[in-house]
Design a protein around this motif. Structure first.
Motif, mmCIF file in Angstrom:
data_model
loop_
_atom_site.group_PDB
_atom_site.id
_atom_site.type_symbol
_atom_site.label_atom_id
_atom_site.label_comp_id
_atom_site.label_asym_id
_atom_site.label_seq_id
_atom_site.Cartn_x
_atom_site.Cartn_y
_atom_site.Cartn_z
ATOM 1 N N ALA A 233 62.795 -8.647 45.104
ATOM 2 C CA ALA A 233 61.268 -9.034 45.153
ATOM 3 C C ALA A 233 60.156 -8.137 44.543
ATOM 4 C CB ALA A 233 61.189 -9.420 46.674
ATOM 5 N N PHE A 234 60.595 -6.892 44.570
ATOM 6 C CA PHE A 234 59.406 -5.906 44.406
ATOM 7 C C PHE A 234 59.630 -5.103 43.098
ATOM 8 C CE2 PHE A 234 58.414 -6.175 48.978
ATOM 9 C CZ PHE A 234 57.173 -6.136 48.943
ATOM 10 N N LEU A 235 61.024 -5.046 42.588
ATOM 11 C CA LEU A 235 61.180 -4.077 41.401
ATOM 12 C C LEU A 235 61.584 -5.004 40.325
ATOM 13 C CD1 LEU A 235 63.663 -1.351 42.815
ATOM 14 C CD2 LEU A 235 61.184 -1.307 42.586
ATOM 15 N N SER A 236 61.096 -4.549 39.201
ATOM 16 C CA SER A 236 61.386 -5.376 37.837
ATOM 17 C C SER A 236 62.765 -4.785 37.372
ATOM 18 C CB SER A 236 60.147 -5.417 36.823
ATOM 19 O OG SER A 236 59.958 -3.737 36.739
ATOM 20 N N LYS A 237 63.069 -5.661 36.190
ATOM 21 C CA LYS A 237 64.288 -4.909 35.718
ATOM 22 C C LYS A 237 64.088 -3.706 34.912
ATOM 23 C CE LYS A 237 65.993 -9.682 35.003
ATOM 24 N NZ LYS A 237 66.940 -10.464 34.031
ATOM 25 N N SER A 238 64.984 -2.892 34.719
ATOM 26 C CA SER A 238 64.940 -1.773 34.205
ATOM 27 C C SER A 238 63.788 -1.110 34.404
ATOM 28 C CB SER A 238 65.042 -1.711 32.521
ATOM 29 O OG SER A 238 63.784 -2.621 32.183
ATOM 30 N N THR A 239 63.328 -0.915 35.824
ATOM 31 C CA THR A 239 62.209 -0.125 36.271
ATOM 32 C C THR A 239 62.711 1.347 36.513
ATOM 33 O OG1 THR A 239 60.452 0.343 37.984
ATOM 34 C CG2 THR A 239 62.581 -0.628 38.524
ATOM 35 N N SER B 293 61.717 3.845 42.206
ATOM 36 C CA SER B 293 62.660 3.166 43.451
ATOM 37 C C SER B 293 61.971 2.303 44.356
ATOM 38 C CB SER B 293 63.261 4.389 44.166
ATOM 39 O OG SER B 293 62.048 5.213 44.700
ATOM 40 N N LEU B 294 62.440 1.543 45.128
ATOM 41 C CA LEU B 294 61.820 0.714 46.039
ATOM 42 C C LEU B 294 60.682 1.509 46.937
ATOM 43 C CD1 LEU B 294 61.277 -1.926 47.129
ATOM 44 C CD2 LEU B 294 63.314 -1.565 48.906
ATOM 45 N N LEU B 295 61.304 2.599 47.332
ATOM 46 C CA LEU B 295 60.136 3.473 48.217
ATOM 47 C C LEU B 295 58.909 4.014 47.433
ATOM 48 C CD1 LEU B 295 59.777 4.554 50.896
ATOM 49 C CD2 LEU B 295 60.801 6.746 50.204
ATOM 50 N N GLU B 296 59.315 4.261 46.138
ATOM 51 C CA GLU B 296 57.915 4.721 45.309
ATOM 52 C C GLU B 296 57.218 3.337 44.927
ATOM 53 O OE1 GLU B 296 59.326 8.335 42.221
ATOM 54 O OE2 GLU B 296 60.236 6.308 42.015
ATOM 55 N N VAL B 297 57.682 2.132 44.725
ATOM 56 C CA VAL B 297 56.960 1.007 44.643
ATOM 57 C C VAL B 297 56.044 0.749 45.817
ATOM 58 C CG1 VAL B 297 57.157 -1.419 44.121
ATOM 59 C CG2 VAL B 297 58.287 0.253 42.775
ATOM 60 N N LEU B 298 56.826 0.769 47.011
ATOM 61 C CA LEU B 298 56.024 0.178 48.028
ATOM 62 C C LEU B 298 54.973 1.285 48.587
ATOM 63 C CD1 LEU B 298 59.060 -1.124 49.977
ATOM 64 C CD2 LEU B 298 57.195 -2.478 48.871
ATOM 65 N N CYS B 299 55.325 2.718 48.351
ATOM 66 C CA CYS B 299 54.164 3.706 48.844
ATOM 67 C C CYS B 299 53.174 3.803 47.722
ATOM 68 C CB CYS B 299 54.758 5.095 48.650
ATOM 69 S SG CYS B 299 55.937 5.261 50.206
ATOM 70 N N PRO B 300 51.877 3.993 48.038
ATOM 71 C CA PRO B 300 50.655 4.321 47.115
ATOM 72 C C PRO B 300 51.162 5.328 45.868
ATOM 73 C CG PRO B 300 50.035 4.468 49.403
ATOM 74 C CD PRO B 300 51.317 4.415 49.569
ATOM 75 N N TRP C 228 45.391 -8.656 34.144
ATOM 76 C CA TRP C 228 46.636 -8.237 33.489
ATOM 77 C C TRP C 228 46.613 -6.494 33.690
ATOM 78 C CZ3 TRP C 228 47.289 -4.574 29.522
ATOM 79 C CH2 TRP C 228 48.583 -4.571 28.931
ATOM 80 N N LEU C 229 48.014 -6.306 34.143
ATOM 81 C CA LEU C 229 48.056 -4.802 34.320
ATOM 82 C C LEU C 229 49.132 -4.177 33.373
ATOM 83 C CD1 LEU C 229 48.162 -4.716 38.023
ATOM 84 C CD2 LEU C 229 46.489 -4.418 36.886
ATOM 85 N N CYS C 230 48.788 -2.936 32.984
ATOM 86 C CA CYS C 230 49.610 -2.246 31.787
ATOM 87 C C CYS C 230 51.133 -2.237 32.653
ATOM 88 C CB CYS C 230 49.164 -1.212 31.187
ATOM 89 S SG CYS C 230 48.670 0.077 32.317
ATOM 90 N N PRO C 231 52.066 -1.606 32.082
ATOM 91 C CA PRO C 231 53.353 -1.317 32.643
ATOM 92 C C PRO C 231 53.331 -0.182 33.555
ATOM 93 C CG PRO C 231 53.539 -1.916 30.265
ATOM 94 C CD PRO C 231 52.363 -1.779 30.536
ATOM 95 N N PRO C 232 52.437 0.852 32.961
ATOM 96 C CA PRO C 232 52.306 2.173 34.051
ATOM 97 C C PRO C 232 51.609 1.658 35.549
ATOM 98 C CG PRO C 232 51.879 2.890 32.063
ATOM 99 C CD PRO C 232 51.862 1.343 32.023
ATOM 100 N N CYS C 233 50.741 0.910 35.460
ATOM 101 C CA CYS C 233 49.942 0.272 36.582
ATOM 102 C C CYS C 233 50.591 -0.605 37.255
ATOM 103 C CB CYS C 233 48.675 -0.213 36.146
ATOM 104 S SG CYS C 233 47.512 1.154 35.357
ATOM 105 N N ARG C 234 51.373 -1.347 36.616
ATOM 106 C CA ARG C 234 52.195 -2.669 37.353
ATOM 107 C C ARG C 234 53.554 -2.187 37.710
ATOM 108 N NH1 ARG C 234 51.620 -8.272 37.547
ATOM 109 N NH2 ARG C 234 53.443 -9.333 37.799
ATOM 110 N N ARG C 235 53.631 -1.400 38.699
ATOM 111 C CA ARG C 235 55.003 -0.993 38.999
ATOM 112 C C ARG C 235 55.766 -2.054 39.745
ATOM 113 N NH1 ARG C 235 54.450 4.921 41.704
ATOM 114 N NH2 ARG C 235 53.396 3.533 43.179
ATOM 115 N N SER C 236 55.289 -2.802 40.594
ATOM 116 C CA SER C 236 55.899 -3.765 41.257
ATOM 117 C C SER C 236 55.880 -5.101 40.645
ATOM 118 C CB SER C 236 55.170 -3.567 42.726
ATOM 119 O OG SER C 236 55.540 -4.850 43.573
ATOM 120 N N GLU C 237 56.754 -6.125 41.029
ATOM 121 C CA GLU C 237 56.462 -7.486 40.664
ATOM 122 C C GLU C 237 55.539 -7.986 41.235
ATOM 123 O OE1 GLU C 237 58.217 -9.224 38.312
ATOM 124 O OE2 GLU C 237 58.923 -7.263 37.564
ATOM 125 N N ARG C 238 54.902 -7.378 42.444
ATOM 126 C CA ARG C 238 54.027 -8.107 43.283
ATOM 127 C C ARG C 238 54.261 -9.520 43.694
ATOM 128 N NH1 ARG C 238 49.081 -5.401 42.214
ATOM 129 N NH2 ARG C 238 47.890 -7.208 42.474
#
Length: 1450
Positions: free
Chosen positions: A1036-1042, A1045-1052, A1173-1183
């Motif tokens: 749900a949260f991680l994009s392909k080839s990200t 980790s899941l913890l990094e995406v969920l944390c600030p 629209w968010l750039c890839p570094p800013c859009r870490r999550s699939e939101r």
């Protein structure tokens, strides 16, 4: 290596090859005497002169003419000649009965009739072989494969062809027998003896024994239609077999009826000799030999018709077939050759035969082909050989004084050289110097001119003398030789294999007409050696050494005989041998001895001694013969001067011996004489009438003998002393000094080299070696022995070798001083052996006793046979100690150690103590292996056993006194399982919620324990549920080839990158985590540690809250920095943007969070038109939507596992809900705000380009808005989940900014942005054209037009002018006035560029480049020859500007 075929020739070993130095080469006889002990063992040897020894060739090539001998190769070989003679007899047998012999084919090969006839005879005859069914056995013996019914074919052929002949030989009255069946049977091939003999006769004009016999047969033989009728010449070409057919007639075997003829008077002219009747004249057969007549019906069986061909009666048949064969010999060629003509013929023959240049034919190939040809009867090859050409008549190849060749000064050395064959035979050391007559081939050299395959057959030299052959030039000559000691063996083998030849010619081997394959002789035990004599090399044959060979091609050789002193005993022996063979002597041996005795005062002492011994034997034999003659009654004696007669005038008519000392004559036969050995065979007259002719009286011979003895007295005395020393008894042996003194005496008196001196030297050398070896042995050194392999190896003497060595020392003719000491060593060895036997006989010897004996044996320095048993006993004692030590330390007694001990024990000599200890170890090993196997099965069993089973087995293994790895693993598994169950019990308590890390650890440890653990499946299921939850959350949260980790995406975010300009493409995205600061990572690690180790989320929440504040602060700073870069007047700012770190080019995208610019090709383009629209570094999550996040969080509540990602998700959801409530509070006064579907005048996240190529945005938020609204939007964009309020706030913020810009901004307002002017100009232009589009659509269309037009520099210049001239409208500056709308005509104006010969490219992808010189004109890149990469990296200057500025663009 491939093995040769059974019938393929295998070359014999090579003979010795000597390469003398100039010093050794100076005296030929001294060198030959030196090499004789080595070379006479092989019979022949080769001598290579020094490289500079090259005598000139003295023969006149043009004047030398000779008549060669004709050689049929398959008639040379003895066994092949026997077969051919047999075929001659068979052919004659059938010829006399009007038939032509046909040799049948079996298995595509001519049938060997001779071998078949001989094998059937050996098996008992035709009837016996048929009765006992031995034809298959005979077929196998003949080389045919069994199982192909060859035996029946052989029987049929034998019955047709050979059986009548065998009956004839046995004495049956066979009259005529034709081949049963059809004579013209296709499987038969006529024998070609008649054709090849007739061809030879026709060519040479000389009748041959086969040609005369077969001429009648040849006249009645028909040739095949496709072959010429005339006889083809077979000289210098390879001949095949001719296929011929007999006259068609059918005949059957006929025997005479054994009926008594009735006596009656007959007046008939012809009567039958069987019935005596002359009736039925038309049925009478007349013999073509004797004219006897027989009725056809009187024959048994009767003949149906009278034969049309010649017919012989039984009497004539016996007479014709019983005639002996003519002696075989070489025929002379019809004409003579010059040397040049013979060479041309020889080279032509060889090149045609092998179909290649003569110099390219390998010698091995010629050798194998030669022996193949001489052994076959199918192929008839004839060659010519210029042999035995007298050098006295035609000149020698060596230069001679007063010869035809004038020798240059530098070659005068060869006139007197001892190796000049004209000088060698007549040098003083040669005995033949005392033969007065010039004997061609012996004292005068003979010349030999050879061609390919021309051969010289097996023979020994006349009088068993030495011979030396020198090859002047030409191709090699291949030699084969047998040592003189094997001469009788070779003769016996040849007589055994070809007895028919020796029956008619007892002296066949002296005729030089018979050869035999060396492989055959070797197979019968005759040692044969070979060599290839090349040009400039000598070959020496030794007395009575049989030799033969052949020529590889055209060559010229010269040979002569010589005799040394050592030949003298053989010289008298060969005369007796010739007497038995009735062979003439080349010279009189007695005459030569008497001539040497008459010159005794000038003879060499060694020669005088040898001649004296030979003369003593001669006188003794002569006395005995004269006494015998006197006893016969011969009383008349008369002196005769036989030395004045020719040799053929004084030969014994019985044995052909040349008489010299005496002979017997009878008046009845003037000129006929016999030697005294055959006095009784002279004639039938009374011996009283015989006359004894003598050369010397006995009284005259004795003084001659005395003179020889006086001449050789000093040498004889020395020789007798040497003989006495060599034959001394044990107690009369003298020291080695006496032997050395005799050698010194011979050197002082200059005795020539002789056999006795060489023997003395050899004995002395052997004694010195023995003395040296004894000295080394006494000093304790090891004796060096030469093994059969030729390599030297340091090894000790055995006791037997010591005894043999002592025996050898004792057997020496001399005594050495070390003999007593050697015997003392032997006594010590015997004492050691006795003590060793006593020790070995003891049941339990002590180690010290064994070691003492071993030390004593080592001091003897011999290979004593008792040492190995002693060492074995010592090893046994040590092994027993090792076995006891191992059993006393069970912790180190492994299975391998037990096996090694058992192997060592088994390797020891059998002993009760060893066997007992080995059995004990074997029992322990068996138990240990059994439990090791059980433990391995328990550990590796599937399904796994319960803990109780393994515990019981582990307790049983504790009593085994050995180190067992599997049992240790079993006990460790039981202990590990016990500890694990204790931990699992605690973890399964209701009050305990395990952390994910602890759960994973205990499950992984439990899976490794080879025990069935009941709680493990429950814990594995719980772990799988937790992992499934993490997988669902990750999907749900991680994009392909990200890279996160899941913890990094969920944390600030722990750390915000410094804008897009600091990122480096995909690689930078993948390694973003590695570029973070240490502080950010520490915070994340703190959160992970806190959430993993503790069930309380309080510390983690505080850490996450701190991270959230830092995240907001970092994002705000980054947004401010990126917005400042977009200000029109911004200076000293890094122009690089995007992840590629390049300048802004083309369509750009702007991130709504960090405000960074990105190329549309470097980052994923926005999907649809929904902001933000968010750039890839800013859009870490699939939101994912908030509802999905809540569902995932709700599923977490059902797990009894504490997950750090769950706590982070809980914090993110709480943060989202808190932010959502805050937004609702802010939007409540505004009535809820705009919706995402409301109309937007422009899209703030959609950038475009102006006509000049600069980056411009349709709308950029640089005007101040409410800080609270900005903060809400910022925090909403940072949320890891998607809520609709984020889009609402983003759209509302865009509407507010657009309204403010349209209403409040003026051209003179400093806050008025050029980008906004551009947007207005675009919209205005399209409105003038009557096009109703939105601002965004107009902008997109203008952007596409600008791309197609290409020259964007003008737009950039006009935009710059708009800043300087504020009075002008932006429409004029940008070139979009109402008078010049964007039409298709304007697009066509740019289809041609200023370049010469513009290519006018078309399409959407036309690329332009602007001159950076003075003209600023635009050119197609393809027209000026540059690429897009080069245009982007370097300045371009057109040709006009370059010429104007004095430089050329490269």
């Amino acid at each position: 290596m491939s093995h040769p075929r059974p019938d393929e020739f295998v070359p014999p070993p090579e003979c010795p090859v000597f390469e003398p130095s100039w010093e050794e080469f100076a005296d030929p006889y001294a060198f030959i005497n030196k090499i004789r002990p080595i070379a006479e063992k092989t019979g022949i040897c080769k001598v290579r002169p020094p490289p500079d020894w090259q005598p000139p060739f003295a023969c006149d090539v043009d004047k030398l003419h000779f008549t060669p001998r004709i050689q049929r190769l398959n008639e040379l070989e003895a066994q092949t000649r026997v077969k051919l003679n047999f075929l001659d007899k068979i052919a004659k047998f059938w010829e006399l009965q009007g038939c032509t012999l046909k040799i049948p084919h079996v298995e595509r090969k001519l049938l060997d009739l001779y071998l078949l006839f001989r094998l059937v005879a050996e098996e008992g005859g035709f009837e016996t072989v048929c009765r006992e069914r031995r034809w298959t056995k005979i077929a196998v013996k003949m080389g045919f494969a069994p199982g192909k019914a060859i035996g029946s074919h052989l029987r049929s052929h034998y019955e047709r062809i050979l059986y009548p002949y065998s009956l004839f030989q046995s004495g049956a009255n066979l009259l005529v027998a034709a081949l049963p069946g059809d004579i013209s049977d296709a499987e038969y091939k006529p024998h070609d003896l008649a054709q090849r003999q007739a061809a030879l006769s026709a060519e040479s004009g000389v009748p041959t024994r086969r040609g005369k016999r077969m001429r009648l047969e040849a006249s009645c033989v028909k040739t095949e239609p496709d072959e010429p009728c005339e006889n083809r010449p077979n000289l210098r070409r390879r001949m095949g077999s001719y296929v011929a057919k007999a006259e068609p007639r059918k005949q059957v075997p006929m025997w005479l009826k054994q009926e008594p003829s009735e006596t009656k008077e007959s007046v008939d002219l012809y009567v039958c000799l069987v019935c005596g009747s002359g009736s039925d004249e038309d049925r009478l057969l007349l013999c073509d030999g004797c004219d006897d007549s027989y009725h056809t019906f009187c024959l048994a069986p009767p003949l149906p018709d009278v034969p049309k061909g010649d017919w012989r009666c039984p009497k004539c048949l016996v007479q014709e077939c019983s005639k002996p064969l003519e002696a075989f010999g070489f025929q002379q060629a019809y004409g003579d050759y010059s040397l040049r003509a013979f060479g041309e013929m020889a080279d032509s023959f060889k090149s045609d035969y092998f179909n290649m240049p003569v110099h390219m034919v390998p010698t091995e190939l010629v050798e194998k082909e030669f022996w193949r040809l001489v052994s076959t009867i199918e192929e008839d090859v004839t060659v010519e050989y210029g042999a035995d050409i007298a050098s006295k008549e035609f000149g020698s190849g060596f230069p001679i004084r007063n010869g035809r060749l004038k020798v240059s000064p530098k070659d005068e050395y060869y006139l007197n050289s001892g190796w000049n064959l004209n000088n060698l035979a007549l040098m003083d050391p040669s005995v033949l110097t005392h033969v007065t007559a010039d004997i061609c081939g012996m004292t005068l050299p003979w010349l030999y001119v050879g061609m390919c395959f021309s051969s010289f057959c097996w023979h020994i030299e006349d009088h068993w003398s030495y011979s030396i052959n020198y090859l002047h030039w030409g191709e090699p000559k291949t030699w084969y030789g047998a040592p003189g000691s094997a001469a009788e063996k070779l003769e016996d083998v040849m007589k055994e294999l070809a007895p028919e030849l020796f029956e008619s010619q007892p002296d066949l081997l002296h005729q030089l007409v018979t050869i035999m394959n060396p492989n055959t002789l070797t197979a019968h035990g005759v040692p044969i050696y070979r060599t290839n004599q090349c040009a400039g090399e000598f070959v020496i044959t030794f007395p009575r050494s049989y030799h033969s060979g052949f020529n590889q091609g055209f060559n010229f050789a010269e040979a002569v005989n010589f005799c040394t002193v050592d030949w003298m005993p053989l010289g008298r022996q060969v005369v007796a041998h010739y007497r038995l063979l009735h062979r003439y002597c080349v010279f009189s041996h007695d005459e030569m001895v008497c001539r040497m005795a008459s010159k005794a005062d000038v003879l060499d002492v060694v020669l005088a001694s040898a001649v004296g011994k030979d003369m003593a034997d001669m006188i003794q034999e002569e006395c005995h013969l004269r006494d015998k003659v006197h006893k016969m009654g011969v009383v008349h004696c008369e002196r005769a001067h036989y030395d004045l007669l020719q040799d053929d005038e004084r030969q014994c008519i019985k044995c052909r011996t040349t008489c010299y000392l005496s002979a017997i004559m009878c008046p009845c036969s003037p000129g006929v004489l016999v030697c005294l050995h055959h006095a009784q065979e002279l004639c039938s007259c009374s011996p009283a009438g015989y006359t004894l002719n003598y050369k010397f009286t006995l009284d005259e011979l004795y003084p001659m003998l005395k003179a020889l003895k006086q001449r050789a007295e000093s040498f004889d005395n020395w020789a007798s002393h040497v003989t006495e020393l060599l034959e001394a008894k044990m107690d009369q042996k003298q020291s080695l000094v006496a032997f050395r003194s005799l050698i010194e005496e011979s050197e002082a008196k200059a005795f020539p080299e002789n056999d006795l001196l060489r023997h003395l030297r050899q004995v002395t050398e052997d004694a010195e070696r023995c003395a040296s070896a004894a000295q080394q042995l006494l000093r304790g050194r090891r004796h060096t022995r030469h093994h059969s392999g030729g390599a030297k190896a340091q090894t000790k003497l055995t006791v037997d070798e010591l005894k043999s060595f002592i025996q050898q020392v004792c057997s020496l003719p001399c005594s050495i001083s070390q003999t007593a000491l050697l015997k003392d060593i032997l006594e010590r060895v015997e004492d050691f052996q006795r003590c060793s036997q006593e020790t070995l006989a003891k049941e339990v010897p002590s180690v010290s006793e064994i070691q003492e004996l071993l030390d004593a044996g080592a001091e003897l320095d011999l290979a004593l046979p008792e040492l190995p048993p002693l060492w074995g006993q010592l090893e046994r004692v040590r092994w027993l100690e090792a076995e006891r030590s191992a059993r006393s330390q069970p912790a180190s007694l492994t299975l391998d150690a037990m096996r090694q001990l058992i192997d060592r024990g088994v390797a020891l000599a059998p002993h009760p103590s060893v066997e007992k200890a080995t059995a004990r170890l074997q029992g322990l090993l068996s138990v240990s292996e059994l439990w090791e196997h059980k433990a391995r099965k328990l550990i590796t069993a599937r399904p796994r056993h319960r803990l109780e089973t393994l515990s019981a087995a582990a307790q049983e293994t504790e009593g085994i006194p050995a180190c067992l790895p599997q049992c240790v693993l079993l006990r460790d598994a039981v202990a590990s399982a016990t500890d694990w169950l204790r931990e699992a019990e605690i973890m399964q308590l209701e009050s305990h919620i395990p952390a994910f890390g602890a759960l994973a650890d205990i499950v992984s440890r439990g899976q490794l324990i080879p025990v069935k653990l009941d709680p493990l499946p429950q814990l594995e299921s719980l772990l799988l549920e937790a992992e499934a939850w993490k997988k669902r959350a990750a999907e749900a949260f991680l994009s392909k080839s990200t890279p996160y980790s899941l913890l990094e995406v969920l944390c600030p975010m722990c750390e915000i990158e410094g804008g897009a300009a600091k990122r480096k493409g995909k690689k930078g995205l993948q390694h973003a985590r590695k570029k973070g600061s240490a502080a950010g990572h520490d915070l994340l690690n703190d959160v992970e540690r806190a959430l993993t180790k503790s069930q309380d989320s309080g510390p983690a929440v505080s850490t996450l809250t701190e991270m959230r504040l830092r995240e907001l602060e970092a994002v705000s700073l980054l947004r401010s920095a990126n917005e400042a870069r977009l200000q029109p007047g911004a200076e000293h700012v890094d122009p690089r943007v995007c992840v590629c770190l390049r300048g802004p080019v083309g369509a750009m995208l702007q991130c709504d969070l960090c405000r960074g610019l990105f190329h549309s090709g470097c980052v994923p383009e926005p999907q649809g038109a929904d902001p933000p629209w968010l750039c890839p570094p800013c859009r870490r999550s699939e939101r994912p939507p908030l509802e999905e996040a809540l569902s995932i969080l709700d599923s977490l509540q059902q797990l009894r596992v504490s997950l750090p990602e769950g706590h982070a998700l809980n914090f993110a959801v709480c943060r989202t809900l808190s932010w959502q409530r805050h937004v609702q509070q802010v939007l409540a006064p505004c009535g809820g705000g705009a919706t995402p579907t409301e109309h937007r005048p422009w899209d703030s996240a959609s950038p475009s380009l102006d006509a000049s190529g600069e980056v411009c945005l349709v709308m950029c938020r640089i005007f101040p808005v409410s800080p609270e609204l900005e903060e809400l939007v910022l925090e909403g964009l940072l949320l890891p989940v998607m809520v609709p309020e984020v889009q609402q706030l983003h759209c509302m913020l865009g509407n507010v900014l657009a309204t403010q810009q349209v209403e409040k901004s003026t051209p003179s307002d400093p806050k008025f942005s050029f980008y906004f002017h551009f947007a207005q100009t675009v919209l205005k232009t399209f409105q003038q054209e009557g096009i109703s589009v939105s601002l965004r659509e107009a902008t997109d269309r203008v952007e596409r037009k600008a791309k197609r037009r290409g020259p964007r520099a003008e737009l950039r210049d006009r935009a710059k002018k708009a800043k300087r001239n504020e009075g002008k409208s932006p429409e004029d500056d940008l070139g979009f006035s109402s008078s010049s709308p964007l039409s298709e005509d304007q697009e066509e104006d740019w289809s041609v560029c200023p370049a010469n010969g513009c290519l006018q490219p078309e399409g959407e992808e036309v690329n332009w480049v602007q001159c950076d010189g003075r003209c600023n004109q635009w050119f197609h890149q393809v027209c000026v020859g540059i690429t897009a990469e080069l245009a982007a990296k370097e300045d371009y200057v057109c040709v006009s500007c370059a010429v104007r500025d004095g430089r050329m663009a490269h």
